[in-house]
Design a protein around this motif. Structure first.
Motif, short mmCIF file in Angstrom:
data_model
loop_
_atom_site.label_atom_id
_atom_site.label_comp_id
_atom_site.label_asym_id
_atom_site.label_seq_id
_atom_site.Cartn_x
_atom_site.Cartn_y
_atom_site.Cartn_z
N PRO A 306 0.22 -11.34 -14.27
CA PRO A 306 -0.59 -10.30 -13.61
C PRO A 306 -2.03 -10.21 -14.10
N LEU A 307 -2.52 -11.20 -14.83
CA LEU A 307 -3.90 -11.19 -15.30
C LEU A 307 -4.81 -12.05 -14.43
N SER A 308 -4.39 -12.28 -13.18
CA SER A 308 -5.17 -13.15 -12.30
C SER A 308 -6.53 -12.57 -11.97
N TRP A 309 -6.73 -11.27 -12.18
CA TRP A 309 -8.02 -10.64 -11.89
C TRP A 309 -9.14 -11.16 -12.79
N ILE A 310 -8.76 -11.78 -13.92
CA ILE A 310 -9.83 -12.25 -14.81
C ILE A 310 -10.59 -13.43 -14.23
N VAL A 311 -9.96 -14.18 -13.30
CA VAL A 311 -10.64 -15.35 -12.72
C VAL A 311 -11.85 -14.93 -11.89
N PRO A 312 -11.69 -14.04 -10.87
CA PRO A 312 -12.90 -13.63 -10.14
C PRO A 312 -13.91 -12.91 -11.02
N LEU A 313 -13.43 -12.18 -12.05
CA LEU A 313 -14.36 -11.51 -12.95
C LEU A 313 -15.23 -12.52 -13.69
N PHE A 314 -14.60 -13.57 -14.21
CA PHE A 314 -15.37 -14.57 -14.95
C PHE A 314 -16.19 -15.47 -14.03
N VAL A 315 -15.78 -15.60 -12.78
CA VAL A 315 -16.62 -16.31 -11.81
C VAL A 315 -17.90 -15.51 -11.56
N VAL A 316 -17.77 -14.18 -11.53
CA VAL A 316 -18.95 -13.31 -11.43
C VAL A 316 -19.86 -13.55 -12.62
N PHE A 317 -19.27 -13.60 -13.82
CA PHE A 317 -20.06 -13.88 -15.03
C PHE A 317 -20.76 -15.24 -14.91
N SER A 318 -20.02 -16.23 -14.39
CA SER A 318 -20.55 -17.58 -14.30
C SER A 318 -21.75 -17.63 -13.35
N THR A 319 -21.60 -17.04 -12.17
CA THR A 319 -22.69 -17.06 -11.20
C THR A 319 -23.87 -16.21 -11.66
N PHE A 320 -23.59 -15.10 -12.34
CA PHE A 320 -24.67 -14.27 -12.87
C PHE A 320 -25.48 -15.05 -13.91
N GLY A 321 -24.78 -15.78 -14.78
CA GLY A 321 -25.47 -16.59 -15.77
C GLY A 321 -26.29 -17.70 -15.14
N ALA A 322 -25.75 -18.32 -14.08
CA ALA A 322 -26.51 -19.37 -13.39
C ALA A 322 -27.76 -18.80 -12.74
N ALA A 323 -27.63 -17.60 -12.15
CA ALA A 323 -28.79 -16.96 -11.54
C ALA A 323 -29.84 -16.61 -12.59
N ASN A 324 -29.39 -16.14 -13.75
CA ASN A 324 -30.33 -15.82 -14.83
C ASN A 324 -31.07 -17.07 -15.31
N GLY A 325 -30.34 -18.18 -15.45
CA GLY A 325 -30.97 -19.42 -15.87
C GLY A 325 -31.98 -19.91 -14.86
N SER A 326 -31.65 -19.78 -13.57
CA SER A 326 -32.57 -20.20 -12.52
C SER A 326 -33.85 -19.36 -12.54
N CYS A 327 -33.70 -18.05 -12.71
CA CYS A 327 -34.86 -17.15 -12.79
C CYS A 327 -35.69 -17.45 -14.03
N PHE A 328 -35.01 -17.71 -15.14
CA PHE A 328 -35.69 -17.98 -16.41
C PHE A 328 -36.61 -19.19 -16.29
N THR A 329 -36.13 -20.25 -15.67
CA THR A 329 -36.94 -21.47 -15.55
C THR A 329 -37.96 -21.37 -14.44
N ALA A 330 -37.64 -20.67 -13.35
CA ALA A 330 -38.59 -20.55 -12.24
C ALA A 330 -39.87 -19.86 -12.67
N GLY A 331 -39.74 -18.87 -13.56
CA GLY A 331 -40.93 -18.18 -14.04
C GLY A 331 -41.89 -19.10 -14.77
N ARG A 332 -41.35 -20.12 -15.44
CA ARG A 332 -42.21 -21.06 -16.18
C ARG A 332 -42.97 -21.96 -15.21
N LEU A 333 -42.35 -22.35 -14.12
CA LEU A 333 -43.06 -23.14 -13.12
C LEU A 333 -44.21 -22.34 -12.51
#
Length: 397
Positions: A306-333
């Motif tokens: 019954p802990l299957s809810w952790i998968v979509p939660l961590f996918v949210v974490f994963s996509t949020f981190g990817a978005a933060n990395g994209s924003c972090f580098t875009a500002g330097r360009l």
């Protein structure tokens, strides 16, 4: 003679002192600080590359190859290509020690025209659209938890995506250290869910669930176009391998840390991707994997309940981190392009001022109201405090 010499020295000293004082009075240009170490560099690569692709796109790669064996080979080949590409960028990054990714390399190699066209298309279209797509993916997974039995309303998803963009933008505006600490945290989170998936798959394989891997090349597609399409979709999951070159000027000891972060980061992502795909196939048949809208969520529902809810939660974490990395580098360009004078043409602020004046004055002229006068009096009334207490620094004490 001695007096004349003394006067000349005094004059020269006065001029020199004035010049030095003038130099100190001049505003210093903003510079990028070397705050990013090896661990943060690895986290930027891994965190930007691992977004939503590995949790969604495995079925697209399998569809293009037609069998498990070629599918895993494509994932490995994509990792090799990404590694070779980043090694080329490491060479460029240690030769041209400037942030901005491809921008300074195009500037040095081909001149300002191509560099400008690259920065124009990337800053205006590619980076914002990529940022929006990742934020929408994050919002879709986040909103699914609140609507388990139906599709979330679009307005909810879009509001969550807007909130994601706003939070990431504020974090990156507040502090560079805060931005890469956020990146490190979410990279650790996404690696944790990958470890959970991989370990679960290993346990299932040890229990004998190997039927989907016994004849891995049966039914393989040999079409040149199909393999190419599968390869292309696999590369989408590896997108972001060049992100570290956007912050070269902020790396501590870039001659060492730039290639080392690449050598560690890309193979780590490749190994994760291959083992995650094997874990999926320990539970799902190829047909089930192709039919699943979100492979990782389906895997979690079958294995982690019954802990299957952790998968979509961590996918949210994963996509949020990817978005933060994209924003972090875009500002330097944007910073580097602006430093070269390519993104700060004076016509833009002039145009914005003219339009802003129109938007302020048009409703007042078209339909005057007393409220406009009250607002103006209130704003100007602030001068009653500014003039004596701030401008003249009047103090009653």
């Amino acid at each position: 003679m001695d007096e004349d010499l003394k006067k000349a020295n005094t004059h020269n000293g006065s001029v020199s002192g004035a010049v030095e004082a003038k130099k100190h009075d001049q505003p210093k240009a903003a510079v990028l600080q070397k705050n990013v170490g090896l661990v943060s560099g690895i986290c930027l690569i891994v965190g930007t590359m691992i977004g939503s692709g590995i949790f969604i796109s495995p079925k697209v790669v399998l569809e293009g190859t037609g069998a498990v064996g070629p599918c895993l080979c494509v994932w490995a080949a994509c990792g090799v290509l990404a590694t070779l590409g980043t090694l080329c960028y490491a060479e460029l990054g240690t030769m041209i020690m400037k942030s901005g990714g491809e921008y300074p390399y195009l500037m040095e190699g081909f001149g300002p025209v191509l560099a400008y066209l690259y920065s124009w298309s990337t800053i205006i279209m590619l980076k914002p659209s990529s940022f929006a797509i990742i934020a929408l993916s994050c919002a879709e997974y986040a909103s699914t938890s609140f609507y388990p039995e139906c599709t979330p309303p679009q307005v909810v998803t879009k509001c969550l995506a807007a909130a994601c963009i706003l939070i990431i933008t504020v974090v990156n505006c507040l502090s560079v250290k805060l931005a890469y600490r956020v990146q490190n945290f979410f990279t650790a989170a996404k690696l944790l869910i990958i470890v959970i998936i991989v370990v679960s798959g290993i346990v299932l394989l040890a229990q004998g669930n190997t039927q989907n891997l016994r004849d891995p090349f049966a039914g393989a597609t040999t079409s040149f176009g199909a393999i190419g399409l599968a390869f292309y979709n696999g590369q989408w999951a590896y997108d972001g391998w060049n992100q570290l070159n956007f912050i070269t000027e902020e790396l501590k000891n870039p001659y060492r840390n730039l290639p080392l972060a690449i050598i560690i980061g890309i193979p780590l992502v490749t190994v994760c991707y291959i083992f995650v795909n094997i874990a999926y196939l320990s539970v799902l048949t190829p047909i089930e994997l192709l039919q699943s809208p979100a492979v990782a969520v389906t895997f979690g529902d079958r294995v982690l309940y019954p802990l299957s809810w952790i998968v979509p939660l961590f996918v949210v974490f994963s996509t949020f981190g990817a978005a933060n990395g994209s924003c972090f580098t875009a500002g330097r360009l944007t910073y580097v392009a602006g430093r070269e004078g390519h993104m700060v043409p004076i016509v833009i602020p002039v145009l914005v001022v003219i339009v802003s004046c129109y938007l302020v004055l048009a409703p007042i002229i078209d339909k005057p109201e007393w409220e406009y006068l009250y607002c103006t009096v209130f704003i100007v009334g602030g001068l009653l405090l500014y003039v004596p207490f701030i401008y003249y620094k009047f103090n009653c004490i």
